[in-house]
Design an enzyme around this catalytic site. Structure first.
Site, short mmCIF file in Angstrom:
data_model
loop_
_atom_site.label_atom_id
_atom_site.label_comp_id
_atom_site.label_asym_id
_atom_site.label_seq_id
_atom_site.Cartn_x
_atom_site.Cartn_y
_atom_site.Cartn_z
N GLU A 347 22.77 11.07 46.62
CA GLU A 347 23.64 11.65 47.66
C GLU A 347 22.83 12.37 48.74
O GLU A 347 22.98 13.59 48.91
CB GLU A 347 24.59 12.67 47.01
CG GLU A 347 25.54 12.11 46.00
CD GLU A 347 26.25 13.18 45.20
OE1 GLU A 347 25.73 14.32 45.11
OE2 GLU A 347 27.32 12.90 44.66
N ARG A 350 20.77 15.67 54.34
CA ARG A 350 19.76 16.14 55.30
C ARG A 350 18.75 15.05 55.65
O ARG A 350 18.38 14.89 56.81
CB ARG A 350 19.03 17.32 54.67
CG ARG A 350 18.02 18.02 55.56
CD ARG A 350 17.11 18.94 54.71
NE ARG A 350 17.86 19.69 53.74
CZ ARG A 350 18.36 20.91 53.93
NH1 ARG A 350 18.14 21.53 55.05
NH2 ARG A 350 19.05 21.52 52.98
N CYS A 427 25.86 39.48 68.84
CA CYS A 427 25.67 40.91 68.64
C CYS A 427 25.12 41.16 67.24
O CYS A 427 25.80 41.73 66.37
CB CYS A 427 26.99 41.64 68.79
SG CYS A 427 27.77 41.29 70.36
C1 LIG Z 1 26.39 17.82 45.09
C2 LIG Z 1 25.58 17.65 46.30
N1 LIG Z 1 25.17 16.42 46.65
C3 LIG Z 1 24.43 16.21 47.77
C4 LIG Z 1 24.08 17.26 48.59
C5 LIG Z 1 23.27 16.95 49.82
O1 LIG Z 1 22.06 17.60 49.81
P1 LIG Z 1 20.98 17.28 50.94
O2 LIG Z 1 21.66 17.35 52.25
O3 LIG Z 1 19.96 18.36 50.75
O4 LIG Z 1 20.45 15.93 50.65
C6 LIG Z 1 24.47 18.56 48.27
C7 LIG Z 1 24.09 19.68 49.12
O5 LIG Z 1 24.36 20.81 48.90
C8 LIG Z 1 25.25 18.76 47.10
O6 LIG Z 1 25.67 19.97 46.75
#
Ligand SMILES: Cc1ncc(COP(=O)(O)O)c(C=O)c1O
Length: 500
Positions: A347, A350, A427
């Site tokens: 998954e 980023r 602020c």
């Molecule tokens: C369960 C789960 N999957 C995937 C991600 C994606 O993480 P990244 O954007 O660091 O790849 C997150 C990010 O918090 C997550 O909590």
């Protein structure tokens, strides 16, 4: 009398990792979309479109995203993992983590590039539905899903609900059981469920730690002794875990189809070892559940967390290397445990969207502040450059102490580099956009600054603090720009205020 630092020389206020750049105009390729470059007149351009034109037509601050770069990164990630796992389990399902940045256009690109979509709320599900993402390509996360979110997910026929607790498992089972079916005499479709486990592995950048217990809100603990008091368990002589209890409970529900197990070990991870350690723990769990309950767990999701470069010195391992290392560990572990290789999914958020985007700001007030030197006594000057956004469009520096880099975008400059702190207009003294960066000493009001790497968790975390309108996201392709999320207006800001 303040002791000033000669422009172009290292500032005593600079952190040790920040060197004076030979050329502060240079774009460090790892930080930018592949189609970002300096044009012949020195302006930063993306997909051939110069920032001056973007500013003139669309204002600032604005998130500028390269569509071709997004698509290329999505494809590259999918290819890297498919290649590494091809002969193990026929490839990998890549779920783009919508929480990093989601809108209808992005959900559409994700699908077109062969990825699936990970959502974490009813709102994200609504975007996926609006983009026409087929239900079976969607996953739903969340540690506190409402009944309405669960019901919506089932209506959409999502491919997986990633269950986060024993409590939620029972709710999903009950909601699925209560659903009717259009086909007389047949049962309602079962809820497809993955169990989110906490393997005790935590990773960030170069290091990971592995412990038994995790003190956090997510997932089902794999540590012995964490099952509820009335669950005996059958997996081993050790006291049962909450994760084991969930497998036994899921297997007992006719309304649930238990697909497998999931974990997510952290964020901004550069090296494969943490993923490997988590994969081993989960595969051992899969083997133990098969032995204890005869339950097959044919899918394994290893979550997101793949890191990107935010600073010139950052060097995350390429996705292909991480994928190859992981595939090797999965193969060896499955052989050792004599279990079938599960279908693997990941998954990333980023790593796909982060570097596709920069934020374009206009410079306003500049202030040279005399401060104490951190070492050796005396004072030095810190230059504060204020821009027209701040913590409302990028909360990561405040939330996570995140560091970014920045360049002068509307022109190049021959002036020597000078340490600066780029701050917002809120602020709040912690309203820092870029804590430390060397910028040309002649940056002045009206110049444009570009902060790369703002594609992930910036727009997504944006707020209206101080009644600032949230910036829009402009997708650029082949020299043309279009809003994929329009910026807010003053009218938007006032639209929910119900008046006196
Ligand atoms: C369960 C789960 N999957 C995937 C991600 C994606 O993480 P990244 O954007 O660091 O790849 C997150 C990010 O918090 C997550 O909590």
């Amino acid at each position: 009398m303040a002791e000033t630092t000669a422009a172009g020389a290292a500032s005593p206020l600079a952190p040790s990792w920040l060197g004076v750049p030979d050329d502060p105009n240079r774009l460090v390729p790892a930080l930018w979309a592949h189609d970002a470059e300096r044009g012949p007149d020195g302006q930063l351009t993306v997909a051939g479109l110069p920032v001056g034109k973007i500013k003139a037509a669309h204002g600032s601050p604005v998130f500028v995203l390269s569509e071709a770069d997004f698509r290329a990164r999505a494809r590259a990630f999918k290819n890297a993992f498919d290649t590494a796992f091809a002969d193990l389990c026929g490839g990998v399902d890549v779920y783009y983590a919508g929480k990093s940045f989601l809108c209808t256009a992005v959900a559409t690109w994700v699908r077109e590039e062969g990825l699936r979509l990970d959502t974490a709320s009813g709102g994200e599900l609504a975007v996926a539905a609006r983009a026409g993402t087929p239900g079976e390509l969607i996953g739903l996360h969340g540690n506190n899903k409402s009944d309405a979110e669960i019901a919506r997910a089932l209506e959409l026929g999502v491919g997986r609900i990633i269950v986060d607790s024993l409590d939620e498992l029972e709710r999903v089972a009950a909601i699925a059981a209560a659903r009717g079916t259009d086909t007389p005499g047949s049962e309602a479709p079962r809820a497809k469920v993955m169990l989110r486990l906490t393997p005790g592995v935590h990773a960030h950048t170069h290091e990971f730690i592995a412990t038994a217990h995790e003190d956090q809100k997510f997932g089902l603990s794999m540590a012995p002794g964490t099952a509820s008091a009335d669950f005996a368990g059958a997996a081993s002589e050790a006291a049962a875990s909450m994760a084991e209890e969930a497998v036994a409970a899921a297997a007992g529900h006719d309304s649930i189809e238990l697909l497998g197990v999931h974990c997510h070990i952290g964020s901004q991870i550069f090296e494969p070892e943490g993923f490997e350690a988590a994969a081993v723990r989960l595969l051992e769990f899969v083997a133990a559940m098969r032995a204890a309950y005869g339950v097959a767990l044919p899918e394994l999701d290893l979550g997101g967390g793949y890191g990107i470069a935010y600073l010139p010195g950052d060097a995350p391992r390429p996705a292909a290397e991480i994928a190859q290392a992981l595939a090797g560990v999965v193969r060896a572990t499955c052989e050792r445990l004599a279990i079938a290789v599960p279908r693997i999914s990941i998954e990333p958020g980023r790593a796909i969207v982060g570097s596709t985007t920069f934020t374009l700001y206009e410079v306003g007030t500049i202030k040279d502040v005399v401060v104490d030197r951190p070492e050796g006594g005396g004072t030095a000057v810190r230059r504060y450059i204020s821009v027209d956004g701040g913590m409302s469009d990028n909360a990561r520096p405040v939330l996570y102490d995140a560091d970014y880099s920045v360049v002068l975008a509307n022109r190049t400059s021959d002036a020597p580099a000078q340490l600066a702190r780029v701050v917002g207009k809120h602020c709040e003294s912690g309203d820092i956009v870029v804590r430390d960066a060397y910028l040309p000493a002649d940056v002045r009001a009206g110049d444009l600054l570009a902060v790369p790497g703002t594609g992930a968790y910036c727009w997504a975390l944006s707020s209206n603090y101080n009644y600032l309108a949230r910036p829009g996201v402009l997708a650029v392709r082949d020299g043309a720009a279009r809003w994929i999320v329009r910026g807010e207006t003053e009218e938007d800001l006032l639209s929910r205020d119900m008046g006196a």
